[in-house]
Design a protein around this motif. Structure first.
Motif, short mmCIF file in Angstrom:
data_model
loop_
_atom_site.label_atom_id
_atom_site.label_comp_id
_atom_site.label_asym_id
_atom_site.label_seq_id
_atom_site.Cartn_x
_atom_site.Cartn_y
_atom_site.Cartn_z
N ASP A 1 -4.28 -2.23 3.17
CA ASP A 1 -4.69 -0.96 2.58
C ASP A 1 -6.21 -0.82 2.69
O ASP A 1 -6.94 -1.70 2.23
CB ASP A 1 -4.25 -0.92 1.11
CG ASP A 1 -4.36 0.49 0.53
OD1 ASP A 1 -5.29 1.22 0.89
OD2 ASP A 1 -3.49 0.84 -0.30
N PRO A 2 -6.69 0.28 3.30
CA PRO A 2 -8.15 0.42 3.43
C PRO A 2 -8.88 0.47 2.09
O PRO A 2 -10.10 0.32 2.04
CB PRO A 2 -8.32 1.73 4.21
CG PRO A 2 -7.01 2.41 4.20
CD PRO A 2 -5.96 1.37 3.95
N VAL A 3 -8.13 0.63 1.01
CA VAL A 3 -8.74 0.64 -0.32
C VAL A 3 -9.42 -0.70 -0.61
O VAL A 3 -10.31 -0.79 -1.45
CB VAL A 3 -7.65 0.99 -1.38
CG1 VAL A 3 -6.79 -0.21 -1.71
CG2 VAL A 3 -8.27 1.59 -2.62
N GLN B 1 -2.08 1.94 6.64
CA GLN B 1 -1.29 0.76 6.29
C GLN B 1 -1.32 0.54 4.78
O GLN B 1 -2.09 1.17 4.07
CB GLN B 1 -1.86 -0.47 7.00
CG GLN B 1 -2.08 -0.30 8.49
CD GLN B 1 -0.78 -0.25 9.26
OE1 GLN B 1 0.18 -0.93 8.93
NE2 GLN B 1 -0.75 0.58 10.29
N THR B 2 -0.46 -0.40 4.33
CA THR B 2 -0.38 -0.65 2.89
C THR B 2 -0.67 -2.12 2.58
O THR B 2 -0.96 -2.92 3.46
CB THR B 2 1.04 -0.34 2.37
OG1 THR B 2 1.97 -1.06 3.16
CG2 THR B 2 1.34 1.14 2.45
#
Lengths: 248, 342
Positions: free
Chosen positions: A131-133, A126-127
């Motif tokens: 976002d997993p970031v 996903q974004t």
């Protein structure tokens, strides 16, 4: 004459290509979140607070997902807004104010999911807010951390006396996604040229009970889905309270 | 004159680019075998392109995805071992670290509904996040990695080519890796040729196939040679690893010591075997099922009483398993390692 005619035709041409000339009857409204511990404003870092078990602690991170916002009309019917995801993060002041677009109308309550619905937990990369970031996704056991609190407490038995409460899980009996619905003290009216705002007071101390009293001496770390995480989510379901409505 | 304006009007309303050759990436067609079920992975949500697959391949073999630029995905996933780690019981990582499970082989991932030995990862796209961020594997922070890719001219242009211009984000990274992994398919072994009437088993292979069907196929279901389930196959408990298996994911005591049923495709090429790589020889695996089952409460009923395999049966089973080696897959040049200098 001729160039004039050309310009006129081009104008018509441009208008014909426009998708929608009828103005949509929609308006903005705002959700503001103000983070507190009991009555004190939350300050990340060194300020010391006391949990319901009278154990002192400090907070280094506090964040949670708000998604699937809906409004309740005056006749009590639900109006679901297009699904959006927002990560409210104490360390990012701009994240504590969410601007949404809704159809014109008068509404008496607001609802949302505290967390990320199950479908987005199983749909791959996903974004934006998902976002997993952003560090809100468990890689080893796929799923979002719905809400996160980190800090320190002198009674914590964890290394460095840390507190780690990573609450998540979207499956089975321990689904930590909580449905929140709160009546507004006065109705809010959405429409063009208006921007009503609702301010929620979010009380971090509600995480630690009741109903499920959490003592940092015995529980300082939760970082997997399951019953312990779910119990915290049952607690923090009660952390929101509307303190202000600006209906302008 | 009027016609001219009408023409202009039509022209003005056209979507741009209709007359130009198609800009953007070139679609990449992934051929799927007729004798396989429908894939689990939805390719329409991440349509593979020539540029995307090439980018995914570069990322797969780039050690700069790890914190100290020493370990690429391909470091542990070696093509000649069907993308398992040949001769390594436990996964390796940066700083001489070891993980606590063996490296699984990689192929036919489009048909896999969850990943890892314990099934903890639920989508192919986010699978690479686990080895990238695990301290015992590539040990890198996703945010730092995305920043590094954005600062790299070559990657910027490759990502632009595959996904259109713009910042590189984690979704693009994961989708590119998925596009490459979607091309890692193994369905051209001798077994497949026999199934599609292009070849015949030798008498030993045929006898081994009959033994396989009678004694192994319940879990290692054809044609993928796994049913995708998690089972306790009676391995003696390894007290150095203390691995609870799938229970770690589900918190259910019923899943204690259960692990993924691996595919048997390319099995002869990808030793060692089991989730902890304890068996280096396929005959050790045969012996385990034949006489080495340890009884624990969650043991699978199918193996509970052992699966007796005589010496002759083991030999024939070995011959059958060699027909699952897909030489066109492990020698496929489009999957091979690329050396990255810049």
């Amino acid at each position: 004459m001729k160039p004039c005619y050309l310009i006129f035709t081009l104008l018509i041409c441009c208008m014909a290509c426009k998708k929608d000339l009828i103005p949509k009857k929609e308006g903005n409204f705002k959700l503001n979140f103000e983070h507190r511990v009991d009555t004190s404003l939350l300050k990340l870092g060194t300020t010391t607070y006391k949990n319901p078990s009278a154990e002192s602690y400090t907070v280094t991170a506090f964040k949670y997902y708000i998604s699937n916002v809906y409004l309740v009309k005056m006749d009590n019917s639900l109006l679901r807004l297009p699904v959006t995801y927002h990560l409210v993060d104490e360390s990012k002041p701009e994240s504590k104010s969410i601007l949404l677009l809704a159809p014109q109308g008068e509404y008496r309550a607001i609802g949302f999911k505290l967390g990320v619905d199950s479908s987005r937990n199983v749909s791959g990369a996903q974004t934006d807010a998902l976002d997993p970031v952003l560090g809100m996704f468990w890689s080893w056991n796929s799923g979002y951390i719905m809400a996160k609190m980190e800090g320190k407490s002198p009674v914590s038995a964890a290394p460095d006396k840390t507190l780690t409460f990573h609450v998540g899980g979207f499956k089975g009996p321990f689904n930590a996604v909580q449905d929140i619905r709160i009546q507004t003290p006065i109705s809010i009216t959405v429409g063009p040229d208006r921007e009503p705002a609702v301010t929620f007071r979010t009380d971090l101390n509600k995480w630690f009970g009741p109903p499920n009293i959490v003592s940092f001496a015995t529980t300082a770390t939760i970082h997997s889905p399951g019953e312990a995480a779910w119990k915290i989510s049952v607690n923090y379901k009660n952390m929101f309270r509307i303190t202000n409505v600006t209906d302008l | 004159m009027y016609t001219c304006f009408v023409m202009a009007l039509i022209w003005a309303c056209r979507k741009s680019g209709d007359n130009k050759p198609p800009a953007g990436p070139t679609p990449y067609t992934i051929s799927l075998p007729a004798h396989f079920p429908q894939p689990v992975y939805d390719l329409s949500r991440n349509p593979p392109t020539v540029e995307g697959v090439a980018l995914g391949r570069r990322l797969f073999y780039d050690p700069r995805l790890s914190r100290d630029s020493t370990i690429s995905c391909g470091f542990c996933h070696q093509q000649f071992a069907a993308f398992a780690h040949f001769d390594h019981a436990l996964s390796h990582g940066i700083d001489n670290r070891n993980g606590f499970r063996s490296v699984p082989s990689l192929f036919n991932l489009l048909w896999q509904k969850d990943f890892m030995w314990d099934g903890g990862v639920n989508h192919l796209d986010i699978q690479p996040l686990t080895p990238i961020s695990d301290a015992n594997e590539m040990g890198e922070d996703l945010g730092r990695l995305i920043a590094r890719l954005n600062a790299d001219k070559k990657y910027r242009s490759m990502f632009d080519g595959a996904f259109g211009p713009g910042e590189i984000n984690s979704q693009k990274l994961f989708r590119a890796l998925s596009q490459f992994m979607a091309t890692m398919n193994s369905f051209n072994a001798k077994y497949d040729s026999v199934l599609t009437h292009k070849a015949q088993f030798s008498p030993d292979e045929q006898a081994g196939y009959a033994i396989f069907q009678a004694k192994c196929a319940a879990c290692h279901k054809e044609p993928l040679f796994t049913d995708g389930s998690f089972r306790n196959n009676g391995l003696p408990y390894n007290e150095f690893l203390n691995d609870a298996g799938r229970m770690r994911i589900t918190n259910s005591t019923g899943d204690y010591l259960k692990f993924r049923v691996p595919s048997l495709r390319n099995i002869i090429k990808s030793p060692p075997y089991m989730h902890d790589g304890r068996f280096y020889d396929i005959y050790d695996v045969f012996e385990h099922y034949s006489s080495g089952i340890e009884q624990t409460p969650t043991i699978d009923p199918i193996v509970k009483n052992g699966i007796p395999l005589s010496q002759e049966e083991q030999r024939q089973l070995y011959f059958f398993l060699t027909t699952l080696t897909d030489h066109s897959f492990i020698n496929n040049k489009s999957l091979s390692e690329i050396l990255i200098y810049n």
